[in-house]
Write a protein that holds these residues in place. Structure first.
Motif, short mmCIF file in Angstrom:
data_model
loop_
_atom_site.label_atom_id
_atom_site.label_comp_id
_atom_site.label_asym_id
_atom_site.label_seq_id
_atom_site.Cartn_x
_atom_site.Cartn_y
_atom_site.Cartn_z
N GLN A 132 -35.76 -25.19 -30.68
CA GLN A 132 -36.66 -25.47 -30.29
C GLN A 132 -37.03 -26.57 -29.64
O GLN A 132 -37.82 -27.35 -28.51
N LYS A 133 -35.64 -27.73 -29.65
CA LYS A 133 -35.62 -28.96 -28.60
C LYS A 133 -35.39 -28.55 -27.35
O LYS A 133 -36.44 -29.13 -26.27
N ALA A 134 -34.73 -27.30 -26.64
CA ALA A 134 -35.01 -26.82 -25.26
C ALA A 134 -35.93 -26.65 -24.73
O ALA A 134 -36.30 -26.77 -23.50
N LYS A 135 -36.42 -25.67 -26.09
CA LYS A 135 -37.81 -25.14 -25.33
C LYS A 135 -38.90 -26.38 -24.74
O LYS A 135 -39.13 -26.46 -23.60
N GLN A 136 -39.08 -27.68 -26.10
CA GLN A 136 -39.21 -29.07 -25.36
C GLN A 136 -39.29 -28.98 -23.92
O GLN A 136 -39.82 -29.86 -23.65
N LEU A 137 -38.30 -29.54 -24.25
CA LEU A 137 -37.39 -30.30 -22.66
C LEU A 137 -37.75 -29.13 -21.33
O LEU A 137 -37.95 -30.28 -20.22
N ILE A 138 -37.69 -28.26 -21.74
CA ILE A 138 -38.26 -27.39 -20.45
C ILE A 138 -39.87 -27.84 -20.00
O ILE A 138 -40.19 -27.53 -18.75
N GLU A 139 -39.84 -27.42 -21.10
CA GLU A 139 -41.96 -27.74 -21.06
C GLU A 139 -42.66 -29.54 -20.12
O GLU A 139 -43.10 -29.80 -19.77
N ASN A 140 -41.32 -30.26 -20.60
CA ASN A 140 -41.04 -31.41 -20.07
C ASN A 140 -41.13 -31.76 -18.67
O ASN A 140 -41.33 -32.94 -18.92
N GLY A 141 -40.55 -30.94 -18.58
CA GLY A 141 -40.18 -31.31 -17.22
C GLY A 141 -38.91 -31.98 -17.10
O GLY A 141 -38.25 -31.68 -15.85
N GLU A 142 -37.69 -31.56 -17.50
CA GLU A 142 -36.79 -32.61 -17.67
C GLU A 142 -35.67 -31.67 -17.39
O GLU A 142 -34.79 -32.40 -16.72
N VAL A 143 -35.78 -30.19 -17.47
CA VAL A 143 -34.74 -29.94 -16.97
C VAL A 143 -34.93 -29.33 -15.25
O VAL A 143 -34.44 -28.85 -14.57
N GLY A 144 -35.88 -29.58 -14.81
CA GLY A 144 -36.07 -29.45 -13.60
C GLY A 144 -36.94 -27.80 -13.79
O GLY A 144 -36.86 -26.68 -14.32
N LYS A 145 -36.63 -27.13 -12.24
CA LYS A 145 -36.85 -25.64 -12.28
C LYS A 145 -35.45 -25.09 -12.94
O LYS A 145 -34.18 -25.14 -12.37
N ILE A 146 -36.05 -23.80 -13.39
CA ILE A 146 -34.42 -22.55 -14.38
C ILE A 146 -34.71 -21.90 -12.62
O ILE A 146 -34.88 -20.82 -12.40
N TYR A 147 -32.79 -22.32 -12.98
CA TYR A 147 -32.72 -21.15 -12.33
C TYR A 147 -32.08 -20.37 -12.64
O TYR A 147 -32.32 -18.91 -12.14
N SER A 148 -30.71 -20.15 -14.06
CA SER A 148 -30.76 -18.78 -14.82
C SER A 148 -30.12 -19.55 -16.11
O SER A 148 -30.19 -20.32 -16.46
N PHE A 149 -29.46 -18.41 -16.20
CA PHE A 149 -29.24 -18.98 -17.60
C PHE A 149 -28.19 -17.62 -18.11
O PHE A 149 -28.31 -16.17 -17.60
#
Length: 341
Positions: A132-149
């Motif tokens: 849930q925290k990771a989803k929030q960080l991504i939504e908040n723009g803290e991770v920027g564009k997602i390249y890969s996983f």
């Protein structure tokens, strides 16, 4: 607030380790009926929880006291039992994978709409604090564009976990329909869709049986997934990890790397491009090791949706989309082609 009266259909490991203990811990419910085709098991569980025992689920559904059910049967029965329950006017919490085909999943959703009853799929990984925290960080723009996983879910196999051990239905294609990809992979297709906040567009996969001699279903699968926006990554699902369970996900973004459930202490580690590292101790993920009795929050979410007439946290449509990624992986492995969703 009235006490919600629950029936549990299927009294194997998932019912014993997750559903029944979590219902017992929820003050707003009472388990009044349990059903299992193994009569001895049904009676034993019924005695333990103070419920009525059934060996035929249709008789349980005819019990007017039962308002909602957990469907904890082998995979091939998920859709027929859920549909019968919805048609009987019961709310349904169904284990994953919700069905064995898109058509079955669609029929479950239709039955829910027609009956006006809730249908929730037990995708518990959405409720893990690190996820849930990771989803929030991504939504908040803290991770920027997602390249890969990359994501993995593997352990030594259902024989260590299932109520029937080596003779488990998990290994039988006519009952399980799909092996590690259905048991574990669907958790991760659901999790990745949830965290990334977008759908998958293309799937390629190798799906093999290499570790289990008594299985006619897959025990090891590796998939390559591409989202609608073009993010690519891998998903591995396996029953051939003979030591510690792996339940990790790593997301590589423009501004940071997120390591989820990859460290025994810190359930989320954020490694920023600046060199800064932030560690979160958010409490672990539910595991099949050490009895795995932590609360998955699935039951609480299901009960809340009924008592407050809210949309379930994982509605049927979400379960169907996560299932379709797995079905595409099977098709890719069989056809040796990339499958578009």
């Amino acid at each position: 607030m009235n006490t919600l009266k629950i029936g549990v259909i299927g009294c194997g490991s998932i019912a014993q380790h997750r559903h029944l203990p979590e219902y017992a811990n929820n003050p707003n419910v009472e388990v009044v009926a349990v059903c299992d085709i193994v009569e001895e098991r049904a009676w034993k569980i019924a005695d333990a929880v103070g419920a009525k025992a059934y060996t035929n689920y249709k008789e349980l559904l005819a019990n007017a006291d039962v308002e909602a059910v957990s469907v904890c049967t082998p995979n091939y029965l998920h859709a027929p039992v859920s549909i019968d329950a919805l048609n009987a006017g019961k709310h349904v919490l169904c284990e994953k994978p919700m069905a064995t085909s898109s058509e079955e999943a669609e029929s479950m959703i239709d039955a829910s709409v027609k009956s006006g009853k809730k249908l929730m799929i037990a995708h518990n990984q959405r409720f893990v604090p690190s996820h849930q925290k990771a989803k929030q960080l991504i939504e908040n723009g803290e991770v920027g564009k997602i390249y890969s996983f990359r994501s993995a879910f593997g352990h030594g196999g259902p024989e260590g976990w299932s109520a029937d051990g080596k003779d488990s239905w998990f290994f039988k294609k006519d009952e399980a329909f799909i092996g590690a990809m259905g048991d574990l992979g669907v958790h991760k297709t659901d999790l990745l869709r949830y965290i990334l906040g977008e759908e998958f567009a293309e799937v390629g996969a190798f799906v093999e049986t290499s570790a289990k001699e008594n299985a006619d279903v897959d025990d090891t699968a590796v998939c390559v997934l591409k989202t609608e926006s073009g993010t690519i990554g891998t998903l591995a699902a396996s029953w051939s990890y003979v030591s510690k369970e792996d339940n990790s996900t790593i997301i590589y973004g423009e501004k940071a790397i997120l390591r989820l459930e990859d460290d025994p202490v810190n359930s989320l580690i954020v490694q920023y491009s600046s060199g800064e590292v932030v560690k979160y101790e958010l409490g672990g993920i539910q595991t099949n090791d050490e009895g795995g009795q932590s609360n998955s929050r699935v039951i609480d979410q299901f009960v809340h949706s009924i008592l407050h007439d809210a949309e379930p946290a994982v509605p049927g449509e979400e379960g169907k989309r996560s299932l379709e990624v797995v079905l595409a992986a099977l098709e890719s492995s069989e056809t040796k082609r990339i499958v578009k969703l």
